[in-house]
Design an enzyme around this catalytic site. Sequence first.
Site, PDB file in Angstrom:
ATOM      1  N   LYS A  80     -15.352  -8.429   3.690  1.00  9.65           N
ATOM      2  CA  LYS A  80     -14.198  -8.892   4.473  1.00  9.65           C
ATOM      3  C   LYS A  80     -14.459  -8.737   5.966  1.00  9.65           C
ATOM      4  CE  LYS A  80     -10.733  -7.614   0.974  1.00  9.65           C
ATOM      5  NZ  LYS A  80      -9.678  -6.641   0.628  1.00  9.65           N
ATOM      6  N   SER A 133      -3.069  -7.906   2.300  1.00 10.39           N
ATOM      7  CA  SER A 133      -3.405  -7.778   3.726  1.00 10.39           C
ATOM      8  C   SER A 133      -3.920  -9.106   4.274  1.00 10.39           C
ATOM      9  CB  SER A 133      -4.478  -6.706   3.917  1.00 10.39           C
ATOM     10  OG  SER A 133      -3.974  -5.449   3.587  1.00 10.39           O
ATOM     11  N   ARG A 161      -1.408  -5.884  -8.705  1.00 10.58           N
ATOM     12  CA  ARG A 161      -0.246  -6.733  -8.399  1.00 10.58           C
ATOM     13  C   ARG A 161      -0.019  -7.768  -9.492  1.00 10.58           C
ATOM     14  NH1 ARG A 161      -2.802  -8.081  -2.728  1.00 10.58           N
ATOM     15  NH2 ARG A 161      -4.475  -8.262  -4.238  1.00 10.58           N
ATOM     16  N   HIS A 204       0.846  -1.204   0.000  1.00 11.13           N
ATOM     17  CA  HIS A 204       0.000   0.000   0.000  1.00 11.13           C
ATOM     18  C   HIS A 204       0.880   1.253   0.000  1.00 11.13           C
ATOM     19  CE1 HIS A 204      -3.197  -2.645   2.094  1.00 11.13           C
ATOM     20  NE2 HIS A 204      -3.629  -2.397   0.873  1.00 11.13           N
TER      21      HIS A 204
HETATM   22  O1  PNS Z   1      -8.821  -2.736  -0.104  1.00 10.15           O
HETATM   23  P1  PNS Z   1     -10.056  -3.343  -0.682  1.00 10.15           P
HETATM   24  O2  PNS Z   1     -10.815  -4.081   0.396  1.00 10.15           O
HETATM   25  O3  PNS Z   1      -9.789  -4.186  -1.895  1.00 10.15           O
HETATM   26  O4  PNS Z   1     -10.967  -2.107  -1.175  1.00 10.15           O
HETATM   27  C1  PNS Z   1     -12.225  -2.307  -1.750  1.00 10.15           C
HETATM   28  C2  PNS Z   1     -13.092  -1.042  -1.585  1.00 10.15           C
HETATM   29  C3  PNS Z   1     -13.211  -0.686  -0.121  1.00 10.15           C
HETATM   30  C4  PNS Z   1     -12.431   0.103  -2.326  1.00 10.15           C
HETATM   31  C5  PNS Z   1     -14.479  -1.342  -2.204  1.00 10.15           C
HETATM   32  O5  PNS Z   1     -15.031  -2.462  -1.591  1.00 10.15           O
HETATM   33  C6  PNS Z   1     -15.428  -0.142  -2.073  1.00 10.15           C
HETATM   34  O6  PNS Z   1     -15.346   0.780  -2.848  1.00 10.15           O
HETATM   35  N1  PNS Z   1     -16.318  -0.161  -1.057  1.00 10.15           N
HETATM   36  C7  PNS Z   1     -17.261   0.902  -0.817  1.00 10.15           C
HETATM   37  C8  PNS Z   1     -18.687   0.462  -1.214  1.00 10.15           C
HETATM   38  C9  PNS Z   1     -18.875   0.528  -2.711  1.00 10.15           C
HETATM   39  O7  PNS Z   1     -18.848   1.572  -3.329  1.00 10.15           O
HETATM   40  N2  PNS Z   1     -19.052  -0.652  -3.324  1.00 10.15           N
HETATM   41  C10 PNS Z   1     -19.231  -0.771  -4.753  1.00 10.15           C
HETATM   42  C11 PNS Z   1     -17.883  -0.822  -5.452  1.00 10.15           C
HETATM   43  S1  PNS Z   1     -18.077  -0.897  -7.195  1.00 10.15           S
END
Ligand code: PNS
Length: 170
Positions: free
Chosen positions: A44, A131, A93, A20
């Site tokens: 998660k 993570s 990645r 990150h």
């Molecule tokens: O680090 P991560 O867990 O891969 O991040 C994913 C994240 C938090 C960016 C994604 O789940 C998100 O945007 N969550 C907010 C809710 C939302 O907008 N969901 C629709 C995504 S298209």
Amino acid sequence: MKRKISAVYPGSFDPPTNGHLDIITRASHLFPKIIVSVTENVNKKHIFSLQERIDLLQKTTKNLKSVEVVSFSGLLANYLEKINSFVLIRGLRALSDFEYEFQMALMNRKLNKKIETIFLMTDQSYTFLSSSMVKEIAMLGGNTSDFVPKHVEKELKKRVVSLSKGGYAK
Ligand code: PNS
């Protein structure tokens, strides 16, 4: 060349890793301001609370003056509209990330056509790092010092002990 707009780097960061930090550093070379935006990922199970993840990220990025760490809740597309910022940074990645990231980028653009997602490739030494894997290694008593900053490693160790006694993220 730096663009004159800020970029948002969203994620769950549970916990923040060296991967990150690599992406945040790369993004900070391209944009004058990076808003690291922490949220709950409903898919998660987090071991650190939202505030703990913010604190860990603030410490992780303390040497990067153009980085701000904040939290958001709800839809990312709505949050971006609220803060009037439409450039998203995501790290890539390996090919295995691509399908999920591609789907998310297109869905965000469908929800708000102003949103543009920019993918940055991590340093090759972090291509295997996530993570989830760091958490698993820590839970099983492995050494995470190559994967996370020192202060994160320390908090991870403490959290693993409290989890083994039945605690969980506040
Ligand atoms: O680090 P991560 O867990 O891969 O991040 C994913 C994240 C938090 C960016 C994604 O789940 C998100 O945007 N969550 C907010 C809710 C939302 O907008 N969901 C629709 C995504 S298209």
